[in-house]
Design a protein around this motif. Structure first.
Motif, PDB file in Angstrom:
ATOM      1  N   LYS A 196       0.809  -1.230   0.000  1.00 52.90           N
ATOM      2  CA  LYS A 196       0.000   0.000   0.000  1.00 52.90           C
ATOM      3  C   LYS A 196       0.840   1.276   0.000  1.00 52.90           C
ATOM      4  N   GLU A 229      -0.950   0.170  -3.741  1.00 54.43           N
ATOM      5  CA  GLU A 229      -2.122  -0.675  -3.993  1.00 54.43           C
ATOM      6  C   GLU A 229      -2.471  -1.461  -2.716  1.00 54.43           C
ATOM      7  N   LYS A 230      -3.362  -0.889  -1.979  1.00 53.55           N
ATOM      8  CA  LYS A 230      -3.786  -1.495  -0.709  1.00 53.55           C
ATOM      9  C   LYS A 230      -4.744  -2.655  -0.991  1.00 53.55           C
ATOM     10  N   THR A 252      -8.283  -5.328  -4.305  1.00 57.71           N
ATOM     11  CA  THR A 252      -7.452  -4.185  -3.937  1.00 57.71           C
ATOM     12  C   THR A 252      -8.208  -2.910  -4.270  1.00 57.71           C
ATOM     13  N   GLU A 253      -7.585  -1.780  -3.992  1.00 58.32           N
ATOM     14  CA  GLU A 253      -8.208  -0.491  -4.337  1.00 58.32           C
ATOM     15  C   GLU A 253      -8.390  -0.355  -5.844  1.00 58.32           C
TER      16      GLU A 253
END
Ligand SMILES: Cc1cc2nc3c(=O)[nH]c(=O)nc-3n(C[C@H](O)[C@H](O)[C@H](O)COP(=O)(O)OP(=O)(O)OC[C@H]3O[C@@H](n4cnc5c(N)ncnc54)[C@H](O)[C@@H]3O)c2cc1C
Length: 407
Positions: free
Chosen positions: A31, A129-130, A146-147
């Motif tokens: 992230k 990329e959380k 993911t987001e």
């Protein structure tokens, strides 16, 4: 096999490297905008990467669940860590106390080296990329969300760290993933942290470092362990190497039943200390006891030691009774402190607690509940004392997971 690794810290980078080296196609989701934000601050920016010792000795420094870690540490030992970094081009050096650091003294070199090793085996890095969720189907991993989207993965290695220093990115997401897959979480507690003390005597001692003292830790009056080294008085209570270690021993206990006791003169037995006091008294007969003790104790401690011994500071040495001398001796050998609280996660070097290891296969770090789901590093309920042990745990568990995944 397509493998997703969540978190590009010590455990995630090692897991990604091992899985990719094993022939898998590995994508690592992080992230933050870069890898190893926590590695960067380890060892005061120098990164104490591991400990120069055999696995047996290593395991004695693990505070929680050393049995669970035995296989992983024997399969990827501190020596293997040294070989790994040196063969990837990072020179290491061993310092006092068997602590191993990069020869450059730069923690960032450790991250660079791990990243380079990953890239050699074509690991794909997805920064910023959380991961929001993990998906399972019939007790098997099916993917992650993911987001930026939803992706299919049958193998997912969760390396999201614990809760300490959350600004580095480790803020507990791994526990949410684990819970969603049916795992128990052992209550996370701050470990390797300072301690708030009861009372206010420490305020007068703020800034004082006691060197070469013995700190004994008691629970319900049973001695748990003793530590030799430094104790530092702060605005909240105490910190310093021995205190950090003590905090990890007591963080799951009822703190109201914990007593810490400092032996201010561990090199002197009771008789030797008594003889020393008699000698000091003899040569300072007409002085106040406060002035007489300046040779024995740090000046800022004398008032508190005398108050605890029930002796007035201005009392003339030649009027100090045998009983008073005995009480003084007892206080110097047993300077007791009661703990009010642990300092919080913002200051704790490690998180104690996490994913319950009873539900994890110790050989592979795979979940016993969900096929293809793995947990490595600090997200697990494992933690150790300072000295390079915690990073080694991250490397050994990450390696165990990565190397176990093969078509
Ligand atoms: C100040 C300090 C000094 C230390 N010094 C030492 C030392 O010298 N030697 C030693 O052995 N140990 C040291 N430690 C402990 C050691 O740093 C940790 O035990 C170790 O880094 C844990 O590694 P990890 O990979 O499990 O977790 P972390 O290093 O915390 O990595 C977790 C990663 O996962 C990412 N992440 C979390 N959630 C998500 C999500 N939802 N999606 C995507 N990414 C996510 C985070 O951003 C982070 O990059 C120190 C710790 C601190 C705080």
């Amino acid at each position: 096999m397509e493998v997703a690794v969540i978190g590009a810290g010590a455990a995630g980078l090692m897991a990604a490297y091992a899985a990719a080296k094993n022939g898998n196609k590995v994508t690592i989701f992080e992230k933050n905008e870069k890898s190893g934000k926590k590695i960067y601050i380890t060892g005061k920016g120098r990164c104490n990467v591991t400990h120069d010792c055999a696995p047996d000795e290593f395991l004695q420094n693990v505070v929680n669940n050393h049995k669970f870690l035995t296989g992983a540490i024997y399969n990827f030992t501190p020596e293997d860590t040294v070989d790994f970094f040196e063969s990837e081009g990072l020179r290491l050096k061993t310092e006092r106390g068997a602590r191993i650091f990069p020869a450059s003294d730069k923690a960032s070199d450790v991250t660079k080296c791990l990243e380079k090793a990953c890239k050699k085996y074509n690991v794909i890095f997805k920064f910023n990329e959380k991961v929001l969720r993990i998906n399972t189907l019939n007790s098997t991993m099916s993917g992650i969300i993911t987001e930026k989207g939803e992706f299919c993965f049958n193998k997912v290695i969760v390396c999201t760290g614990g809760l300490s220093y959350p600004s580095t990115g480790s803020d507990g997401d791994g526990y949410i993933f684990a819970k969603s897959a049916g795992h128990n979480i052992v209550s996370p507690m701050p470990g390797l942290c300072g301690l708030d003390l009861r009372g206010d005597f420490y305020k007068a001692l703020q800034g004082l470092t006691l060197k070469n003292v013995k700190l004994s830790v008691f629970f319900e009056e049973k001695k748990l362990r003793e530590f030799f080294g430094e104790v530092l008085f702060t605005h909240f209570g105490i910190s310093g190497p021995s205190v950090l270690s003590a905090s990890s021993l007591i963080n799951r206990l009822d703190l109201a039943k914990v007593r810490l006791s400092v032996d201010l003169k561990p090199a002197l037995g009771d008789e030797q200390l008594n003889a020393r006091l008699l000698r000091d008294f003899e040569s300072n007969k007409n002085k106040s006891i406060f002035n007489c003790l300046k040779e024995l104790l740090p000046v800022s401690m004398i008032s508190e030691v005398l108050a605890r011994s029930g002796i007035a500071e201005e009392k003339k040495v030649n009027t100090v009774t045998r009983n008073e001398r005995q009480r003084l001796l007892t206080t110097v050998k047993n300077f007791d402190m009661l703990v009010l609280a642990l300092r919080g996660f913002n200051e704790a070097i490690i998180t104690s607690g996490g994913v319950d290891v009873k539900q994890i296969n110790p050989k592979t770090m795979e979940s016993k509940l969900v096929n293809g789901l793995y947990f490595c590093g600090e997200v697990l309920d494992v933690d150790a004392f300072t000295g390079g042990f915690n990073l080694q745990i991250a490397f050994s568990t990450g390696y165990a997971a990565g190397i176990s995944i093969k078509d």
